[in-house]
Motif scaffolding. Structure first.
Motif, PDB file in Angstrom:
ATOM      1  N   ARG A 177       0.850  -1.195   0.000  1.00 34.46           N
ATOM      2  CA  ARG A 177       0.000   0.000   0.000  1.00 34.46           C
ATOM      3  C   ARG A 177       0.881   1.239   0.000  1.00 34.46           C
ATOM      4  O   ARG A 177       1.722   1.416   0.879  1.00 34.46           O
ATOM      5  N   ALA A 206       0.776   5.443  -0.116  1.00 34.26           N
ATOM      6  CA  ALA A 206      -0.045   6.636   0.077  1.00 34.26           C
ATOM      7  C   ALA A 206       0.796   7.867  -0.207  1.00 34.26           C
ATOM      8  O   ALA A 206       2.011   7.876   0.035  1.00 34.26           O
ATOM      9  N   TRP A 263      -4.331   8.680  11.417  1.00 33.39           N
ATOM     10  CA  TRP A 263      -4.664   8.218  10.066  1.00 33.39           C
ATOM     11  C   TRP A 263      -3.684   7.142   9.608  1.00 33.39           C
ATOM     12  O   TRP A 263      -4.094   6.122   9.048  1.00 33.39           O
ATOM     13  N   GLU A 277      -4.759   3.463   8.456  1.00 36.06           N
ATOM     14  CA  GLU A 277      -4.579   3.119   7.041  1.00 36.06           C
ATOM     15  C   GLU A 277      -3.444   2.128   6.826  1.00 36.06           C
ATOM     16  O   GLU A 277      -3.484   1.329   5.886  1.00 36.06           O
ATOM     17  N   PRO A 326      -0.234   2.294   5.603  1.00 34.81           N
ATOM     18  CA  PRO A 326       0.501   2.177   4.338  1.00 34.81           C
ATOM     19  C   PRO A 326       1.895   1.619   4.571  1.00 34.81           C
ATOM     20  O   PRO A 326       2.524   1.855   5.607  1.00 34.81           O
ATOM     21  N   ARG A 358      -8.655   9.300  -0.307  1.00 35.33           N
ATOM     22  CA  ARG A 358      -9.254   9.068   1.008  1.00 35.33           C
ATOM     23  C   ARG A 358      -9.748  10.416   1.536  1.00 35.33           C
ATOM     24  O   ARG A 358      -9.065  11.099   2.281  1.00 35.33           O
ATOM     25  N   VAL A 392      -4.286   6.942  -2.140  1.00 33.85           N
ATOM     26  CA  VAL A 392      -3.801   5.648  -1.659  1.00 33.85           C
ATOM     27  C   VAL A 392      -4.069   4.588  -2.720  1.00 33.85           C
ATOM     28  O   VAL A 392      -5.168   4.525  -3.269  1.00 33.85           O
TER      29      VAL A 392
END
Length: 266
Positions: free
Chosen positions: A2, A4, A22, A26, A28, A246, A262
């Motif tokens: 992932r 971002a 965050w 998330e 990442p 996002r 993302v």
């Protein structure tokens, strides 16, 4: 994997507005950031706990600054794209990881050619664009020779097509949507060089936008611009499964005037 990207519009302000929360939600593997606007010693340590932070603050106090935070330790870090005029401004950083080279870019905003008081801002952006194009070719080829994919992420300050901003007709002569800027952007994309990953995943319709003015009702009305991108080498782009903006849950809970972009890659 992932990845971002987010223009934080000031790392300390973004942290106060919930950036660390965050990141924990998330998760990442790689996050790239632009407009950090802080000397390295002023970056809050707790924001990037669990990440290796590579950061070029530049030499302009309180301005610019680009970073890549990765779960894996970088093999190499470079902060020059070969243009001396912009080398000290904190606009480019690229990091070699075992499978991918990741770059974070903050491209100058520029100005309209009709704005004679800011003519030099327009000319500087027009000089930055071909220098960046040359470096993107070099960086992509270097990554390929080393057996890595390549992705450049960040704030390009250009909406490439009419689907990339809410009011294209009203912005024909606005910086970020000038014909010459859009033509340049199209010239660096192709199925064999760099692919606009989010547009590949969302080929139809407007957006998803990534920037909205703090002023007026732009955010509430989703009158935004898509100026934050992930441009990937063809092999990596083909591995993208999901991705987009996002958007923050409400105006009052915005981390920045930008929203994170993302993408999940197989």
């Amino acid at each position: 994997m992932r990845i971002a990207t987010l223009n934080v519009n000031g790392i300390r302000a973004a942290q106060r507005r919930g950036l660390r929360d965050w990141l924990e939600a998330e998760r990442p593997d790689i996050v790239t950031l632009q407009e950090m606007r802080a000397a390295p010693e002023l970056v809050p340590d707790e924001v990037f706990e669990g990440y290796h932070l590579s950061y070029d603050a530049g030499s302009l106090p309180g301005r610019n600054g680009v970073a890549v935070a990765s779960r894996e330790a970088p093999l190499a870090v470079r902060t020059s794209m070969g243009a001396r005029e912009f080398a000290h401004e904190g606009r480019w950083i690229e990091v070699d990881l075992p499978e991918v080279t990741v770059a974070s870019l903050y491209l100058p905003k520029g100005a309209s050619p009709d704005d004679h008081e800011r003519a030099e801002a327009y000319r500087r952006k027009m000089r930055f664009l071909p220098a960046l194009a040359r470096h993107l070719t070099r960086a992509r080829r270097d990554a390929r020779r080393a057996g890595r994919e390549f992705v450049v992420t960040g704030d390009f300050n250009i909406a490439r097509t009419e689907h990339d901003l809410a009011n294209p007709r009203a912005n024909r002569r606005s910086p970020g949507f000038l014909p010459e800027e859009r033509e340049w952007f199209g010239s660096i994309l192709s199925p064999r060089t760099l692919v606009d990953v989010v547009r590949r995943l969302h080929p139809d319709g407007p957006g998803p936008y990534s920037w909205w003015s703090w002023r007026g009702q732009a955010w509430n009305n989703d009158a935004g611009w898509r100026i934050d991108y992930q441009l990937a080498s063809p092999g990596l782009a083909a591995a993208a499964t999901t991705g987009g903006t996002r958007r923050d849950p409400s105006y009052d809970r915005r981390m920045s005037d930008h929203a994170p972009v993302v993408v999940d890659y197989r």
